[in-house]
Design an enzyme around this catalytic site. Sequence first.
Site, mmCIF file in Angstrom:
data_model
loop_
_atom_site.group_PDB
_atom_site.id
_atom_site.type_symbol
_atom_site.label_atom_id
_atom_site.label_comp_id
_atom_site.label_asym_id
_atom_site.label_seq_id
_atom_site.Cartn_x
_atom_site.Cartn_y
_atom_site.Cartn_z
ATOM 1 N N GLY A 162 49.770 48.259 38.134
ATOM 2 C CA GLY A 162 50.079 49.970 39.204
ATOM 3 C C GLY A 162 50.970 50.328 39.642
ATOM 4 N N ASN A 163 49.891 51.852 40.229
ATOM 5 C CA ASN A 163 51.063 52.480 40.678
ATOM 6 C C ASN A 163 51.756 52.495 41.031
ATOM 7 O OD1 ASN A 163 52.032 55.888 39.949
ATOM 8 N ND2 ASN A 163 50.266 56.527 39.708
ATOM 9 N N GLU A 206 55.495 41.095 38.350
ATOM 10 C CA GLU A 206 55.279 43.056 38.948
ATOM 11 C C GLU A 206 55.447 43.702 37.592
ATOM 12 O OE1 GLU A 206 56.114 46.184 42.361
ATOM 13 O OE2 GLU A 206 56.415 43.926 42.331
ATOM 14 N N ARG A 207 54.416 43.878 37.203
ATOM 15 C CA ARG A 207 54.882 45.078 35.856
ATOM 16 C C ARG A 207 55.282 43.927 34.508
ATOM 17 N NH1 ARG A 207 56.273 50.379 38.294
ATOM 18 N NH2 ARG A 207 54.260 51.396 39.134
ATOM 19 N N SER A 241 53.490 44.527 44.738
ATOM 20 C CA SER A 241 54.835 43.511 45.955
ATOM 21 C C SER A 241 53.238 42.648 46.954
ATOM 22 C CB SER A 241 55.494 44.226 46.595
ATOM 23 O OG SER A 241 55.818 44.967 45.653
ATOM 24 N N GLY A 245 50.699 48.408 45.754
ATOM 25 C CA GLY A 245 50.278 47.461 46.799
ATOM 26 C C GLY A 245 50.596 45.841 45.122
#
Length: 231
Positions: free
Chosen positions: A26-27, A105-106, A33, A31
């Site tokens: 997400g950008n 995350e990513r 984290s 949200g």
Amino acid sequence: MMSNIKSVSNVARTVKSRPFRVAIEGNIGSGKSTCIKFFEKYPNMEKHAEPINEWRDVSGHNLLGLVYSDLNKWTFPFQHYVHLTRLKIQTSPPCHSKITVKMFERSVQNSRYCFVENARKQGYLHDAEYEVLNKWYEHITKQIDIRLDLIVYLKTTPEVVFERMMKRGRAEESEVPLEYLQQVHDAYENWLNSPDVGCEVLTIDADRSIDVVKEDLERYSYKILGGNHTN
């Protein structure tokens, strides 16, 4: 509510020799984290936030601050290091034998197909720099299993995440314009709607309040936890 699932049928969803891999995408300010923290209650899941502290201190150099201050000058070394840190997280052995799901995350794929592609499109990377990063990625995919099993995409509008970003006041993000968030949003949409995505995508409307988003995470927790492939 705009939660939906897109499947890619010809890609194996799990590999028995490694944990089920879930990338939270997400950008900035979508949200990610918070989503990872939501799953802390599951002991069979290993969770990794974005390694921001590593990017802030590369032998004393704050690459995160440098790239936001001058995208043209610092995108190439920054993306090199981001690739490395994501690769370490994505492919490292689980911390113990009971781990059946790895959430991060990513992803390496995000770096290649989202941020590197956008950097080239916007002129932050020269053609030669782009090709170096592309060759690096091609070699890695041939030598190491970096496949994802599921992407949870926290979809937002740039205006919403810009407001959130300003409120949280992270020092390096103070110079990030709305235009850049729009570019990242477009890059995500291009990547996650292309054949390069390579796995199943669960899209959640993250413009809504965090409590509503958590309801979706709970609703889809069985899928996010790998279904029958978890303990």
